[in-house]
Design an enzyme around this catalytic site. Structure first.
Site, mmCIF file in Angstrom:
data_model
loop_
_atom_site.group_PDB
_atom_site.id
_atom_site.type_symbol
_atom_site.label_atom_id
_atom_site.label_comp_id
_atom_site.label_asym_id
_atom_site.label_seq_id
_atom_site.Cartn_x
_atom_site.Cartn_y
_atom_site.Cartn_z
ATOM 1 N N HIS A 400 0.843 -1.139 -0.044
ATOM 2 C CA HIS A 400 -0.069 -0.044 0.027
ATOM 3 C C HIS A 400 0.728 1.375 -0.006
ATOM 4 O O HIS A 400 0.725 2.172 -0.650
ATOM 5 C CB HIS A 400 -0.902 0.029 1.400
ATOM 6 C CG HIS A 400 -1.698 1.244 1.656
ATOM 7 N ND1 HIS A 400 -3.066 1.429 1.219
ATOM 8 C CD2 HIS A 400 -1.341 2.581 1.969
ATOM 9 C CE1 HIS A 400 -3.527 2.584 1.481
ATOM 10 N NE2 HIS A 400 -2.483 3.232 1.834
ATOM 11 N N GLU A 401 1.881 1.454 0.932
ATOM 12 C CA GLU A 401 2.857 2.480 1.083
ATOM 13 C C GLU A 401 3.524 2.726 -0.181
ATOM 14 O O GLU A 401 3.536 3.817 -0.922
ATOM 15 C CB GLU A 401 3.426 2.588 2.094
ATOM 16 C CG GLU A 401 2.871 2.317 3.677
ATOM 17 C CD GLU A 401 1.718 3.487 3.790
ATOM 18 O OE1 GLU A 401 2.134 4.616 3.085
ATOM 19 O OE2 GLU A 401 0.886 3.309 4.325
ATOM 20 N N HIS A 404 1.571 4.361 -3.177
ATOM 21 C CA HIS A 404 1.414 5.889 -3.044
ATOM 22 C C HIS A 404 2.784 6.355 -3.840
ATOM 23 O O HIS A 404 2.299 7.379 -4.495
ATOM 24 C CB HIS A 404 1.826 6.452 -1.766
ATOM 25 C CG HIS A 404 0.430 6.270 -0.821
ATOM 26 N ND1 HIS A 404 -0.795 6.863 -1.250
ATOM 27 C CD2 HIS A 404 0.145 5.598 0.283
ATOM 28 C CE1 HIS A 404 -1.651 6.589 -0.246
ATOM 29 N NE2 HIS A 404 -1.046 5.950 0.658
ATOM 30 N N GLU A 429 -5.470 6.773 -1.760
ATOM 31 C CA GLU A 429 -5.530 5.478 -0.878
ATOM 32 C C GLU A 429 -6.162 4.157 -1.479
ATOM 33 O O GLU A 429 -5.590 3.060 -0.826
ATOM 34 C CB GLU A 429 -6.435 5.866 0.356
ATOM 35 C CG GLU A 429 -5.716 7.100 1.197
ATOM 36 C CD GLU A 429 -4.407 6.840 1.854
ATOM 37 O OE1 GLU A 429 -4.128 5.762 2.141
ATOM 38 O OE2 GLU A 429 -3.658 7.759 2.088
HETATM 39 ZN ZN LIG Z 1 -2.232 5.222 2.355
#
Ligand SMILES: [Zn+2]
Ligand SMILES: *[C@@H]1O[C@H](CO)[C@@H](O)[C@H](O)[C@H]1NC(C)=O
Ligand SMILES: *[C@@H]1O[C@H](CO)[C@@H](O)[C@H](O)[C@H]1NC(C)=O
Ligand SMILES: [Ca+2]
EC number: 3.4.24.-
Length: 592
Positions: A400-401, A404, A429
């Site tokens: 997830h990170e 980004h 997100e």
């Molecule tokens: Zn996030």
């Protein structure tokens, strides 16, 4: 960031009916697409503004003045924007991918760029224009181009307001900035960072009044929300992975930067460490065998667990590098590498990943400065269990990170400044969750996807709802975007989860999708559209323009073969042909 407020959405859930959203009336937050309130500290907040993007897609394309004349991307895009919109622009960055070429530019007034008035132009393989996004402005008057405020005074203002220090290796500039009252102001632009606090901004200080006008926040920001505890045993999914590096996308492997080989958790794509950047592994291994078996009964800070976390994070960031590279997140498309092997873009910007970072708990974050400055990931411990759990050991979280970084670099041409509004940040997100959803698939089955159940020891995970094709399990629709704050704007991946399911049903599933982007299977189609649409969409996209970018990506790569499939999924979630202003619509094109 990964934390989310579960309570907030229970309020609107009571009024949402999954089957008939037509009757739903919701308060519209008209600022979601253009503004965002940024908290600098407990008592300082700043509302940032980005002029609304208009976005047009052109199917098989329209002509431009320099078509087929061998013009550079800069020449072609500047002349097209001038002829089509009558606005002067200055090319900032661009690249050619395998189906499209992309140019990103700023509006120019009196020879100065307007920081937040930008455009992007995409050209197809026939050198026709297929997409144009622009957030250009028409100010009634324009202030003088000569600053009254010295750089030193602007620096003092920005450092005090943002509690950080000027990043002196990044040149400062004088630009215009568009305000939401229609004016433009003259600003000095400078980067401010506070490494200990994990903050990293581009600051815009009024060059006539010496006040802070706006910021770009490079960090997908952290919050420290505590999540509920439920007892559950630790999961144990470790296995040995041998030689996982993809030598097409990381030609010298993961343990070399192209000149120097390493024997620890550092290489061309990422340096993973705990506490200090030299602490990349206490037991470097000359044979590159990194086998540390996590001991879930003792603290994550025990040596073996630190190593397990460091190795897992190193493996994941490299894996995301290699997978997304295959689908188009290359050097030229502004990726994170130290050595770019002469393939375009700006190097010197591998990811640095800090595990068990002491700055916080129960979260994770990722900072995406412009191409050429390294991305920075921070993973924290989660404290809802005994012993604590480590975010770096739940693959959802680092994936997830890291995503980004992908979405912030690919949207808007490597500036790290184009997912700044509430709506665009919320989609960010969502894309990050959707990448984790995609990477964790091991078969054609599309089970509901839950984020973060291990770190929280909560089977429901950290989102308000699982991602699910079942609208009882996940009733969120486009209309919810207008009512939620950005952390809860998860409709993007709801569409994506359902699009993925529809594409896999239609085209099947490939087990080789991580390394072979040439197949025709649905999971491969999905990742192509995902990555292609990032470069196509305008700066600070909305759900509508992001949808249109996916549809255009399908035209560019597949001749529009999935057009009706995509429309049907969008319409099922309220993003039909006539959706607007966060009001649902279920219409699909008449020929679908
Ligand atoms: Zn996030
Ligand atoms: C570095 O590693 C690569 C690939 O693992 C190998 O081909 C190369 O010979 C190594 N270079 C040096 C200087 O050891
Ligand atoms: C959808 O989820 C609900 C609630 O869990 C369940 O009762 C229903 O059977 C599901 N529908 C389908 C088609 O699986
Ligand atoms: Ca780069």
């Amino acid at each position: 960031m990964v934390a989310v407020n579960k309570l907030l959405t229970s309020v609107f859930l009571a009024i949402v009916s999954a089957s008939s959203f037509a009757a739903l009336t919701v308060p519209i937050n008209s600022k979601h697409a253009t503004h965002r309130i940024r908290s600098i500290s407990n008592n300082v907040k700043i509302e940032v503004y980005h002029p609304e993007s208009t976005y047009q897609t052109f199917g098989t394309g329209i002509d431009h003045p320099l078509r087929k004349r061998g013009a550079s991307l800069k020449e072609a895009s500047e002349s097209f924007v001038s002829s089509y919109l009558g606005v002067d622009s200055l090319y900032h960055s661009g690249f050619s991918g395998d189906t499209t070429s992309h140019a990103y530019a700023h509006q120019v007034i009196n020879g100065l760029i307007v920081s937040n008035a930008v455009c992007n132009v995409a050209f197809n393989s026939d050198d026709k224009v297929v997409a144009l996004g622009s957030s250009f402005v028409k100010p009634p008057s324009v202030p003088s181009t000569t600053p009254d405020v010295s750089f030193d005074d602007a620096k003092t203002t920005a450092e005090a307001a943002l509690d950080g220090t000027y990043v002196s290796e990044i040149p400062t500039t004088v630009e215009y900035l568009a305000k939401d009252n229609g004016e433009v102001v003259l600003v000095r632009v400078l980067q401010i960072r506070n490494e200990a606090a994990g903050s990293w901004y581009n600051a815009f200080v009024n060059a006539h009044t010496n006040t802070l006008e706006s910021i770009t926040d490079y960090v997908a920001q952290a919050t420290y929300r505590v999540l509920p505890i439920t007892a559950e045993t630790l999961l144990d999914g470790f296995e040995d992975v041998v030689d996982p590096a993809d030598l097409i996308t990381s030609p010298d492997g993961w343990h070399s930067d192209g000149t120097t080989n390493t024997t620890d958790t550092s290489g061309n794509n990422v340096l993973t460490y705990k506490t200090t950047t030299t602490n990349t592994s206490p037991e470097t291994d000359a044979d590159l065998v990194f086998e540390y078996t996590q001991d879930p009964t003792v603290s994550p800070t025990t040596a073996v667990n630190v190593n397990a976390a460091r190795v897992n994070n190193f493996y994941l960031v490299n894996s995301i590098h290699d997978i997304t590279y295959r689908y188009g997140f290359t050097e030229a498309a502004f990726n994170f590498q130290n050595n770019n092997f002469g393939l375009g873009g700006v190097g010197g910007d591998r990811v640095t990943a800090s595990i068990q970072d002491s700055a916080g708990t129960n979260n994770a974050d990722f900072a995406t400065p412009p191409d050429g400055q390294g991305g920075h990931m921070r993973m924290y411990l989660f404290t809802e269990t005994t012993p604590d759990r480590d975010g770096a050991l739940e693959n959802d979280v680092p994936v997830h990170e890291n995503t980004h970084g992908v979405t912030n670099r690919m949207t808007g041409g490597g500036t790290g400044a184009c997912l700044q509004t509430t709506e665009a940040g919320g989609m960010g997100e969502g894309w990050s969750d959707a990448m984790a959803d995609w990477t964790e698939k091991t078969s054609a089955a599309v089970p509901d996807f839950v984020m973060g159940q291990y770190i929280t020891s909560d089977p429901a995970g950290i989102r308000t709802h699982p991602y699910s094709t079942n609208s009882t399990v996940n009733p969120l629709t486009y209309a919810d975007v207008g009512t939620l704050n950005e952390l809860s704007v998860k409709c993007g991946p709801i569409f994506l989860h359902n699009i993925y399911a529809a594409l896999v049903t239609e085209h099947g599933w490939s087990p080789d999708s991580r390394t072979n982007p040439d197949g025709t299977e649905g999971n491969i189609v999905h990742m192509h559209l995902f990555i292609d649409a990032l470069s196509l969409q305008p700066c600070n996209p909305t759900f509508l323009t992001a949808r249109d970018a996916w549809l255009q990506a399908d035209v560019n790569r597949y001749g529009g073969a999935n057009r009706c499939l995509l429309w049907k999924v969008y319409a099922s979630k309220g993003l039909g042909v006539n959706a607007a202003n966060h009001v649902n619509n279920a219409d699909i094109p008449s020929d679908c």
